[in-house]
Design a protein around this motif. Structure first.
Motif, mmCIF file in Angstrom:
data_model
loop_
_atom_site.group_PDB
_atom_site.id
_atom_site.type_symbol
_atom_site.label_atom_id
_atom_site.label_comp_id
_atom_site.label_asym_id
_atom_site.label_seq_id
_atom_site.Cartn_x
_atom_site.Cartn_y
_atom_site.Cartn_z
ATOM 1 N N GLY A 116 0.814 -1.199 0.000
ATOM 2 C CA GLY A 116 0.000 0.000 0.000
ATOM 3 C C GLY A 116 0.854 1.257 0.000
ATOM 4 N N VAL A 117 0.192 2.365 -0.340
ATOM 5 C CA VAL A 117 0.847 3.665 -0.335
ATOM 6 C C VAL A 117 -0.028 4.664 0.401
ATOM 7 C CG1 VAL A 117 2.141 3.332 -2.487
ATOM 8 C CG2 VAL A 117 -0.136 4.326 -2.577
ATOM 9 N N ARG A 118 0.623 5.613 1.050
ATOM 10 C CA ARG A 118 -0.090 6.733 1.653
ATOM 11 C C ARG A 118 0.226 7.951 0.800
ATOM 12 N NH1 ARG A 118 2.120 10.054 6.243
ATOM 13 N NH2 ARG A 118 0.602 11.728 6.380
ATOM 14 N N LYS A 119 -0.794 8.504 0.188
ATOM 15 C CA LYS A 119 -0.637 9.690 -0.649
ATOM 16 C C LYS A 119 -0.821 10.907 0.241
ATOM 17 C CE LYS A 119 0.019 7.911 -4.701
ATOM 18 N NZ LYS A 119 1.065 8.324 -5.605
ATOM 19 N N HIS A 120 0.253 11.629 0.452
ATOM 20 C CA HIS A 120 0.291 12.731 1.410
ATOM 21 C C HIS A 120 -0.225 14.029 0.801
ATOM 22 C CE1 HIS A 120 1.668 15.074 4.787
ATOM 23 N NE2 HIS A 120 2.387 15.836 3.979
ATOM 24 N N GLN A 121 -1.367 14.494 1.310
ATOM 25 C CA GLN A 121 -1.917 15.802 0.939
ATOM 26 C C GLN A 121 -2.043 15.992 -0.565
ATOM 27 O OE1 GLN A 121 -2.990 18.038 3.409
ATOM 28 N NE2 GLN A 121 -2.630 16.263 4.702
ATOM 29 N N LYS A 122 -2.547 14.965 -1.232
ATOM 30 C CA LYS A 122 -2.695 15.044 -2.688
ATOM 31 C C LYS A 122 -3.912 14.243 -3.128
ATOM 32 C CE LYS A 122 -0.409 14.028 -7.009
ATOM 33 N NZ LYS A 122 0.154 12.911 -7.708
ATOM 34 N N VAL A 123 -4.707 14.830 -3.996
ATOM 35 C CA VAL A 123 -5.780 14.085 -4.639
ATOM 36 C C VAL A 123 -5.143 13.375 -5.826
ATOM 37 C CG1 VAL A 123 -7.995 14.235 -5.818
ATOM 38 C CG2 VAL A 123 -7.496 15.768 -3.905
ATOM 39 N N GLU A 124 -5.171 12.061 -5.789
ATOM 40 C CA GLU A 124 -4.441 11.282 -6.792
ATOM 41 C C GLU A 124 -5.205 11.181 -8.105
ATOM 42 O OE1 GLU A 124 -1.696 10.253 -8.530
ATOM 43 O OE2 GLU A 124 -1.053 10.078 -6.464
ATOM 44 N N ASP A 125 -4.458 11.006 -9.168
ATOM 45 C CA ASP A 125 -5.001 10.815 -10.503
ATOM 46 C C ASP A 125 -5.904 9.575 -10.512
ATOM 47 O OD1 ASP A 125 -4.915 9.516 -13.277
ATOM 48 O OD2 ASP A 125 -3.950 11.442 -13.684
ATOM 49 N N PRO A 126 -7.106 9.668 -11.067
ATOM 50 C CA PRO A 126 -8.011 8.509 -11.102
ATOM 51 C C PRO A 126 -7.389 7.279 -11.752
ATOM 52 C CG PRO A 126 -9.201 10.481 -11.732
ATOM 53 C CD PRO A 126 -7.738 10.862 -11.643
ATOM 54 N N ASN A 127 -6.519 7.466 -12.735
ATOM 55 C CA ASN A 127 -5.867 6.318 -13.368
ATOM 56 C C ASN A 127 -4.954 5.589 -12.391
ATOM 57 O OD1 ASN A 127 -7.014 6.489 -15.970
ATOM 58 N ND2 ASN A 127 -5.629 8.158 -16.476
ATOM 59 N N PHE A 128 -4.309 6.330 -11.491
ATOM 60 C CA PHE A 128 -3.482 5.683 -10.478
ATOM 61 C C PHE A 128 -4.357 4.806 -9.582
ATOM 62 C CE2 PHE A 128 -1.445 5.089 -6.448
ATOM 63 C CZ PHE A 128 -0.132 4.834 -6.777
ATOM 64 N N LEU A 129 -5.504 5.340 -9.163
ATOM 65 C CA LEU A 129 -6.401 4.574 -8.294
ATOM 66 C C LEU A 129 -6.918 3.325 -9.001
ATOM 67 C CD1 LEU A 129 -8.355 7.562 -6.740
ATOM 68 C CD2 LEU A 129 -6.422 6.319 -5.763
ATOM 69 N N TYR A 130 -7.236 3.451 -10.273
ATOM 70 C CA TYR A 130 -7.705 2.308 -11.054
ATOM 71 C C TYR A 130 -6.644 1.210 -11.093
ATOM 72 C CZ TYR A 130 -8.867 -0.550 -15.099
ATOM 73 O OH TYR A 130 -9.124 -1.614 -15.927
ATOM 74 N N TRP A 131 -5.408 1.588 -11.477
ATOM 75 C CA TRP A 131 -4.351 0.580 -11.597
ATOM 76 C C TRP A 131 -3.941 0.028 -10.238
ATOM 77 C CZ3 TRP A 131 -3.910 -2.113 -15.608
ATOM 78 C CH2 TRP A 131 -4.225 -1.583 -16.850
ATOM 79 N N ALA A 132 -3.990 0.839 -9.213
ATOM 80 C CA ALA A 132 -3.678 0.338 -7.874
ATOM 81 C C ALA A 132 -4.669 -0.756 -7.484
ATOM 82 C CB ALA A 132 -3.704 1.476 -6.857
ATOM 83 N N ASP A 133 -5.935 -0.534 -7.757
ATOM 84 C CA ASP A 133 -6.941 -1.542 -7.443
ATOM 85 C C ASP A 133 -6.726 -2.797 -8.273
ATOM 86 O OD1 ASP A 133 -9.399 -2.393 -6.058
ATOM 87 O OD2 ASP A 133 -10.261 -2.351 -8.074
#
Length: 87
Positions: free
Chosen positions: A59-76
């Motif tokens: 897992g990763v903790r994204k610090h004070q950033k709204v992440e790119d939706p593509n990152f969330l998709y590929w992470a899942d």
């Protein structure tokens, strides 16, 4: 794309989908050398996730950033938890 998960605690154990899940997270600031805060490509996102997983993190903790939706998709899709914080 929608993904549903259950997240809970049983005493001092974190449960993901009702099963104990031992988190090994890394702080990921989400900066990219050439584009600053925007991933340069989907291939770069996938490679970033692969490197994180090969290093032994789940897992990763994204610090004070709204992440790119593509990152969330590929992470899942690749089995990486993302702990996000709103800036």
């Amino acid at each position: 794309y929608t993904a549903l998960r259950s997240v809970s605690f049983n005493r001092d154990r974190f449960l993901l989908n009702g099963r104990p899940y031992y988190m090994r997270l890394i702080l990921d600031q989400g900066y990219w050398p050439d584009t600053f805060m925007t991933p340069p490509s989907e291939e770069a996102i996938r490679k970033d996730i692969e490197v994180t997983k090969k290093a032994g993190f789940n897992g990763v903790r994204k610090h004070q950033k709204v992440e790119d939706p593509n990152f969330l998709y590929w992470a899942d899709k690749m089995g990486l938890l993302v702990w996000g914080e709103m800036p």
